[in-house]
Design an enzyme around this catalytic site. Sequence first.
Site, PDB file in Angstrom:
ATOM      1  N   THR A 124       0.025   3.166   7.496  1.00 49.88           N
ATOM      2  CA  THR A 124       1.265   3.164   6.748  1.00 49.88           C
ATOM      3  C   THR A 124       1.865   4.747   6.802  1.00 49.88           C
ATOM      4  O   THR A 124       0.879   5.625   6.773  1.00 49.88           O
ATOM      5  CB  THR A 124       0.935   3.131   5.074  1.00 49.88           C
ATOM      6  OG1 THR A 124       1.896   3.614   4.342  1.00 49.88           O
ATOM      7  CG2 THR A 124      -0.289   3.625   4.607  1.00 49.88           C
ATOM      8  N   ASP A 126       2.930   6.409   4.384  1.00 49.91           N
ATOM      9  CA  ASP A 126       2.782   6.919   3.059  1.00 49.91           C
ATOM     10  C   ASP A 126       1.311   7.524   3.196  1.00 49.91           C
ATOM     11  O   ASP A 126       1.017   8.533   1.937  1.00 49.91           O
ATOM     12  CB  ASP A 126       2.900   5.816   1.841  1.00 49.91           C
ATOM     13  CG  ASP A 126       4.291   5.296   1.663  1.00 49.91           C
ATOM     14  OD1 ASP A 126       5.413   5.923   2.448  1.00 49.91           O
ATOM     15  OD2 ASP A 126       4.510   4.449   0.930  1.00 49.91           O
ATOM     16  N   HIS A 271      14.367   5.032   6.226  1.00 50.57           N
ATOM     17  CA  HIS A 271      13.813   4.679   7.257  1.00 50.57           C
ATOM     18  C   HIS A 271      13.760   5.609   8.320  1.00 50.57           C
ATOM     19  O   HIS A 271      13.209   4.969   9.333  1.00 50.57           O
ATOM     20  CB  HIS A 271      14.166   3.422   7.500  1.00 50.57           C
ATOM     21  CG  HIS A 271      14.050   2.236   6.342  1.00 50.57           C
ATOM     22  ND1 HIS A 271      14.745   2.192   5.179  1.00 50.57           N
ATOM     23  CD2 HIS A 271      12.916   1.402   6.180  1.00 50.57           C
ATOM     24  CE1 HIS A 271      14.024   1.231   4.226  1.00 50.57           C
ATOM     25  NE2 HIS A 271      13.077   0.935   5.005  1.00 50.57           N
ATOM     26  N   ARG A 274      10.246   6.229   9.665  1.00 51.06           N
ATOM     27  CA  ARG A 274       9.562   5.132  10.172  1.00 51.06           C
ATOM     28  C   ARG A 274       9.593   4.895  11.780  1.00 51.06           C
ATOM     29  O   ARG A 274       9.155   4.173  12.291  1.00 51.06           O
ATOM     30  CB  ARG A 274       9.439   3.858   9.470  1.00 51.06           C
ATOM     31  CG  ARG A 274       8.987   3.939   8.051  1.00 51.06           C
ATOM     32  CD  ARG A 274       8.377   2.719   7.492  1.00 51.06           C
ATOM     33  NE  ARG A 274       9.047   1.571   7.652  1.00 51.06           N
ATOM     34  CZ  ARG A 274       9.448   0.771   6.924  1.00 51.06           C
ATOM     35  NH1 ARG A 274       9.093   0.803   5.551  1.00 51.06           N
ATOM     36  NH2 ARG A 274      10.248  -0.411   7.309  1.00 51.06           N
TER      37      ARG A 274
END
Length: 341
Positions: A124, A126, A271, A274
């Site tokens: 992730t 995060d 995004h 990512r």
Amino acid sequence: MERVGILTGGGDCPGLNAVIRAVVRRAAGEREVLGFRNGWAGVLEGDALPLDLDNTRGLLHRGGTILGTSRTNPFKENGGAERIAATMEANGVGSLIAIGGEDTLGVARRLGEHGIDVVGVPKTIDNDLAGTDFTFGFHTAVQIATDAIDRLHTTAESHNRVMVVEVMGRHAGWIAVYSGMAGGADSILVPERPFDVDEVCDRIRRRHSAGHSFSIVVVSEGATPRDGGETHAGAGTDAFGHARLGGIAVDLERGIEERTGYESRMTILGHVQRGGTPTAFDRVLATRFGVAAVDAVAAGEFGRMVALHGTEITRVPLEDALAAPKLLDPSLYETAEVFFG
Ligand code: F6P
């Protein structure tokens, strides 16, 4: 030859393809690898493709995931666990390697209770998964956010503006604190510490009266105002019950401009964080995780997740990794605060 299945679930993340490549390379000659498409959806539906050295070549630096991903929750489906077991049996797959965050690995843990053998790989951007010092993808997201803050710095300076930069981080402010520290932010707002917009404005005013003509505020998407309580979320939830976050920067831009009179602008990175090629750090971490996941399968260590502890790769029970999100280390935030204002 024994067959292992592999899937990538949840949000995409730089380094997923590097894990897939490493799994195939480590398994070569000892295990066949079957890739399931679109996360748990592919395992439910039996949508899979055999992976080998040829079709996983050249993946190390590629963003996204060649397998596709989804936020499908098999436990929301009728007989989800049984369908997964049936797909595995029909394809001669003895165990699974699940690459994902809290949701994907939460499914992996529950499947263990149904007698399905799964090894987890922590993914992730995060970085909020417990049991590992870092998830892969985080470092790349921090670099992307830092590059953006650097660019916003020069335009803030030119226009004498307050720039509010919103980064991802649902439960935890890891991306905000790392990119904010690296980018020299004047305020960093994170989910772990509800903020007071008046305090943020006081800090900006003090800074401006000390002769600075611009400020940078970095905010996590999951940050909340102390008096308002609610996370900034759009309508609807995903299959795991998560609301779609994003937009706190819009309120902050308006709130700061109204209170201080300083011209303000916000940017939501979303995004972008990512996408694209993983950093060298994430390529190496993802590669180590992929190799270690196959080794865990070979050792029969199921119900576990490969993890980074210091400089070592270890295995931790999925249960420990999922007990609670890994929140910011308070001392890290206190170090960031030294540079506020
Ligand atoms: O992968 C975690 C995350 O990046 C969160 O920070 C964010 O809230 C979420 O994914 C967004 O997910 P989606 O791509 O489904 O909008």
